[in-house]
Motif scaffolding. Sequence first.
Motif, PDB file in Angstrom:
ATOM      1  N   TYR A   1       2.258   6.691   6.133  1.00  0.00           N
ATOM      2  CA  TYR A   1       1.090   5.906   5.735  1.00  0.00           C
ATOM      3  C   TYR A   1      -0.127   6.785   5.443  1.00  0.00           C
ATOM      4  O   TYR A   1      -1.200   6.260   5.152  1.00  0.00           O
TER       5      TYR A   1
ATOM      6  N   ASN B   1       0.391   4.118  -2.764  1.00  0.00           N
ATOM      7  CA  ASN B   1       0.170   5.495  -2.325  1.00  0.00           C
ATOM      8  C   ASN B   1       1.217   6.429  -2.918  1.00  0.00           C
ATOM      9  O   ASN B   1       0.907   7.559  -3.317  1.00  0.00           O
TER      10      ASN B   1
ATOM     11  N   TYR C   1      -2.239   4.059   9.101  1.00  0.00           N
ATOM     12  CA  TYR C   1      -1.958   5.399   9.618  1.00  0.00           C
ATOM     13  C   TYR C   1      -2.449   5.529  11.061  1.00  0.00           C
ATOM     14  O   TYR C   1      -1.738   6.042  11.934  1.00  0.00           O
TER      15      TYR C   1
ATOM     16  N   LEU D   1      -4.821   1.951   4.092  1.00  0.00           N
ATOM     17  CA  LEU D   1      -3.893   3.016   4.462  1.00  0.00           C
ATOM     18  C   LEU D   1      -4.344   3.708   5.747  1.00  0.00           C
ATOM     19  O   LEU D   1      -3.520   4.029   6.618  1.00  0.00           O
ATOM     20  N   ASN D   2      -5.640   3.930   5.880  1.00  0.00           N
ATOM     21  CA  ASN D   2      -6.151   4.564   7.093  1.00  0.00           C
ATOM     22  C   ASN D   2      -5.917   3.693   8.328  1.00  0.00           C
ATOM     23  O   ASN D   2      -5.593   4.197   9.406  1.00  0.00           O
TER      24      ASN D   2
ATOM     25  N   LEU E   1      -6.069  10.310  -3.798  1.00  0.00           N
ATOM     26  CA  LEU E   1      -6.763   9.045  -3.539  1.00  0.00           C
ATOM     27  C   LEU E   1      -8.031   9.303  -2.730  1.00  0.00           C
ATOM     28  O   LEU E   1      -9.097   8.744  -3.032  1.00  0.00           O
ATOM     29  N   VAL E   2      -7.936  10.154  -1.719  1.00  0.00           N
ATOM     30  CA  VAL E   2      -9.097  10.491  -0.894  1.00  0.00           C
ATOM     31  C   VAL E   2     -10.188  11.120  -1.743  1.00  0.00           C
ATOM     32  O   VAL E   2     -11.367  10.752  -1.656  1.00  0.00           O
TER      33      VAL E   2
ATOM     34  N   MET F   1       0.794  -1.229   0.000  1.00  0.00           N
ATOM     35  CA  MET F   1       0.000   0.000   0.000  1.00  0.00           C
ATOM     36  C   MET F   1       0.831   1.287   0.000  1.00  0.00           C
ATOM     37  O   MET F   1       0.473   2.247  -0.682  1.00  0.00           O
TER      38      MET F   1
ATOM     39  N   PRO G   1      -2.823   8.680   3.529  1.00  0.00           N
ATOM     40  CA  PRO G   1      -3.273   8.568   2.132  1.00  0.00           C
ATOM     41  C   PRO G   1      -3.068   9.862   1.357  1.00  0.00           C
ATOM     42  O   PRO G   1      -3.277  10.960   1.892  1.00  0.00           O
ATOM     43  N   CYS G   2      -2.665   9.731   0.109  1.00  0.00           N
ATOM     44  CA  CYS G   2      -2.517  10.890  -0.770  1.00  0.00           C
ATOM     45  C   CYS G   2      -3.875  11.583  -0.940  1.00  0.00           C
ATOM     46  O   CYS G   2      -4.893  10.909  -1.133  1.00  0.00           O
TER      47      CYS G   2
ATOM     48  N   CYS H   1      -8.018   0.330  -0.892  1.00  0.00           N
ATOM     49  CA  CYS H   1      -6.672   0.874  -0.677  1.00  0.00           C
ATOM     50  C   CYS H   1      -6.706   1.972   0.381  1.00  0.00           C
ATOM     51  O   CYS H   1      -5.851   2.007   1.278  1.00  0.00           O
ATOM     52  N   LEU H   2      -7.683   2.867   0.275  1.00  0.00           N
ATOM     53  CA  LEU H   2      -7.809   3.960   1.235  1.00  0.00           C
ATOM     54  C   LEU H   2      -8.068   3.424   2.639  1.00  0.00           C
ATOM     55  O   LEU H   2      -7.479   3.900   3.624  1.00  0.00           O
TER      56      LEU H   2
END
Length: 298
Positions: free
Chosen positions: A255, A197, A247, A243-244, A261-262, A193, A257-258, A239-240
């Motif tokens: 970690y 990201n 994070y 990553l969350n 992506l959000v 991931m 998220p970009c 994916c989001l």
Amino acid sequence: MKNIAVIGAGTMGNGIAHTFAQFGFKVRLIDISEKALAAGMTTIGKNLDRMIKKEAITEEDKKQTLDNIHTLTDMKKGTAHAELVVEAATENLELKLDIFRKLDECCPEDTILATNTSSISITRIASVTKRPEQVIGMHFMNPVPIMKLVEVIRGYSTSDETTKTVLELSGKLRKTPVEVNDYPGFVANRILMPMINEAVETLHSGVAGVKEIDTVMKLGMAHPMGPLQLADFIGLDVCLSILNVMYDGFKNPKYAPCPLLVNMVTAGKLGIKSGEGFYDYSESKKAEKVSGIFSQKR
């Protein structure tokens, strides 16, 4: 062990049911939606047909596999005789906790409860049951009937006996199980991931376009699929979510998220499942046409 229950008839659930059934296990595929169950069985049938065309199985193998699967919307009935339950619902903590509370109540005392979660804590899931020693992660890769890896994740209280059983069971599916410990993202997604990201961040920063980024990774790093196309395949919402989880679990900004992506997930651009992500799938199921929004150079 012959009686398996699978919770969730989506992409991962129907793949897990298909795989167990193909190797002779009796499977109860359970979902709250009759429509989802019908769609899941249709997918299994199509995947078996592809295997027949490749001469990997016979028509009789297909029939036997389908005969081994029974669909239900009643969790209590579907798990009444299960020796192993594999939960493959949406990657949402509260949903999984609710499912495991119910499974703990309706399953036999010796039933092993496994989750196909790709990042959520096994220990947290096990904490809502009275059998934490029998709760384990069984993280299959997509597409399940083809991919060989199964991450077997031990929660804090998972017993040696439960772990040994699941490792051996994975081998009977002709998978390669790898035992890992319970930390956010486990191994596969803790490595994968951040790469995805970073690919999204590279696009967001205007370094290169979608096809260019994927081409560099395919030809330069020998990846079979570029990271942005892979993200579309996995689902940008998934994916989001992963990553969350990482994070939140590590509190490490690497970690995070970009923002692109959000925004894409917020806009409903989830990849193949929605018809558009980093690529446009509206006319084809293959990643052939880059979405106009993201093909522009900055």
